[in-house]
Design a protein around this motif. Structure first.
Motif, short mmCIF file in Angstrom:
data_model
loop_
_atom_site.label_atom_id
_atom_site.label_comp_id
_atom_site.label_asym_id
_atom_site.label_seq_id
_atom_site.Cartn_x
_atom_site.Cartn_y
_atom_site.Cartn_z
N HIS A 1 0.05 1.16 -4.01
CA HIS A 1 -1.36 1.57 -4.13
C HIS A 1 -1.62 2.99 -3.62
O HIS A 1 -2.58 3.62 -4.03
N SER A 2 -0.77 3.50 -2.74
CA SER A 2 -1.00 4.84 -2.19
C SER A 2 -1.01 5.91 -3.29
O SER A 2 -1.63 6.96 -3.12
N TYR B 1 -12.38 -2.59 -0.26
CA TYR B 1 -11.48 -2.67 -1.41
C TYR B 1 -12.18 -3.24 -2.64
O TYR B 1 -11.85 -2.88 -3.76
N GLU C 1 1.40 -1.34 -10.42
CA GLU C 1 0.06 -1.82 -10.12
C GLU C 1 -0.74 -1.98 -11.42
O GLU C 1 -1.47 -2.96 -11.58
N ASN D 1 -2.96 5.15 -11.22
CA ASN D 1 -2.28 4.29 -10.27
C ASN D 1 -0.80 4.17 -10.62
O ASN D 1 -0.33 4.67 -11.63
N HIS E 1 -2.64 5.80 -6.01
CA HIS E 1 -4.05 5.94 -6.39
C HIS E 1 -4.80 6.82 -5.40
O HIS E 1 -5.73 7.53 -5.77
N TYR F 1 0.84 -1.20 0.00
CA TYR F 1 0.00 0.00 0.00
C TYR F 1 0.87 1.25 0.00
O TYR F 1 0.68 2.16 -0.80
#
Length: 135
Positions: free
Chosen positions: A7-8, A100, A28, A24, A10, A3
């Motif tokens: 993913h952070s 999620y 990812e 993103n 995003h 994350y």
């Protein structure tokens, strides 16, 4: 780790909006979107035509889930539990670690303990807001 470093990116978009659905980290996008899509296509045995329809539908739903709009008669909000409001919770500060499941199967959030109940509140100026039931 995943994350924080992947993913952070995003979630740098604090308020979700439609085109931000596809914003993103390149890794990812490559792993989940490209390789995941290719793998699901190969394993399922879809025809090329079916795959085009399915992936177009998935992208449209993903964009709709990030639109922040609760439109009357929206088929995605009617037929899917993980709809615009459901995923909006995931983009709220308190809901970051919840909801999620996107674009289709919210069962994974329930099984993995990341489901966050919410309710829709009608705003005085018009529109709705997804509010967490836990907080």
């Amino acid at each position: 780790f995943l994350y924080r470093h992947i993913h952070s990116q995003h979630h740098r978009l604090v308020v979700p909006y439609a085109i931000g659905a596809l914003y993103n980290h390149p890794l990812e996008g490559l792993l989940l979107d490209t390789l995941g899509g290719a793998l699901s296509f190969l394993v399922s045995g879809m025809t090329a035509r079916t795959a085009v329809i399915f992936f177009c539908f998935a992208v449209i739903k993903t964009v709709d889930d990030h639109s922040g709009l609760w439109l009357p008669g929206n088929i995605f909000n009617l037929f899917f539990q993980n709809n615009t409001a459901y995923h909006d919770v995931h983009h709220q500060l308190q809901g970051l670690k919840y909801n999620y499941s996107q674009p289709f199967f919210s069962i994974w959030d329930r099984l993995l303990g990341t489901h966050m109940p919410y309710h829709l509140v009608k705003l005085p100026g018009g529109g709705f807001e997804a509010r967490l039931k836990k907080y």
